[in-house]
Design an enzyme around this catalytic site. Sequence first.
Site, short mmCIF file in Angstrom:
data_model
loop_
_atom_site.label_atom_id
_atom_site.label_comp_id
_atom_site.label_asym_id
_atom_site.label_seq_id
_atom_site.Cartn_x
_atom_site.Cartn_y
_atom_site.Cartn_z
N CYS A 173 46.76 89.22 19.84
CA CYS A 173 45.93 88.73 18.72
C CYS A 173 44.96 89.82 18.29
O CYS A 173 44.73 90.02 17.09
CB CYS A 173 45.12 87.49 19.15
SG CYS A 173 46.10 86.10 19.70
N CYS A 229 43.54 86.92 24.17
CA CYS A 229 44.87 87.18 23.65
C CYS A 229 44.98 88.61 23.13
O CYS A 229 44.53 88.92 22.02
CB CYS A 229 45.20 86.17 22.54
SG CYS A 229 46.73 86.52 21.66
#
Lengths: 193, 200
Positions: free
Chosen positions: A81, A78
């Site tokens: 993230c 991700c």
Amino acid sequence: MPKAFARSPLSAAIVSAVLACGVVSWAGCSAQGTSAERAGPIAASDVRLSVADKAGFEAFLARQRGKVVLVDFWATWCVPCKELFPHTVDASRRYAGRGVVVVAVSMDDPDKEAEVREYLASQGATFENFIAQPAPDPFTAFEISGGSLPHFKLYGPDGAIRRTIGSESKSIREADVDQAVEEVLAETAGAGP
Amino acid sequence: MTGHRNVVVALAALAMLALVASCYAADAKLKIGDKAPEWKDLPGVDGKDHSLGDYGDAKVVVVVFTCNHCPVAVAYEDRLVEFQKDYKDKGVQVVAINVNNLPADKLDKMKERAESKGFNFPYVYDESQKSGREYGATCTPHFFALDKDRKVAYMGAMDDNNNPDKAKEKWLRDAVDSILDGKEPAKASTQQRGCGIKWD
């Protein structure tokens, strides 16, 4: 400036206030350093990381009673993230003295543990970390809204969920996380476990 | 002092309402059985415009919200190509829609990806992100299967593991098999997972 004002209690108050602000800002700056500083890396063996299912994670949360808990749900796959992760690491230091515990939960498959650990070490993540148990579906078990990462949750000192910050309909910004932490701290000030 | 207190109470009530409303906004946009939203004239990597109405003959349309940059979406590309190959003759049409607002996900990059991966389905770009909003797409990849009446008959993930060698539950395939049989899928909705969509 009119003589009367220069010698009035009001001018004394204004000057004192300006001086006080100056002193406080200076003290604040030297105490925290620049917020842009990145935490240095730590040894991979120093990273606290274990696989946990929802029940195991809740047991961990129960041990944090009396503190506000910020949970960062992320994954090595991700990218947003990882863009937010340094801020999470920074928050763990900034908020430590204010009764906030930070914990990160990776939604990677546990067979990626080495990669997860390496990333956490490089980020200087000195807080507790978990990898979500893959079965049953961790996105459901951990209630990741829309199955979408990144995702944050905030729990109060009594263990109740206080905020859910999802990314399913809006991108998450660092300021969103800070604002949520500040709000929960204000809402739960004086509240015990 | 009562005037102030009334204002505070009113503001608190408004704040609570906003909080509740935002919770509902986060729930799934579409329900199983809803008429699927239509998209019109979205530019595809083939240089043509594409609309849902183009596939009138298809028994099932599988809509996938996907993108180029998300590793989970990428992990499903080969599976999607295989799925379209297996189900083409059964009257199933796959359409991939990218609504991400990110340079890595624009049409030129989409063309490159479609070519290198051998996409056998339209890969279209929705700059307005409207289709994503109307479907309630939350992440990439996010799958929807529409029946012959273009009602939503399945939504969620393609299977239970990003790693194709570890995927055991083939939810999308099972659902589409049922829909082709004129039956409701045993699992009509599963938890989608992936990278949050890059909304404007």
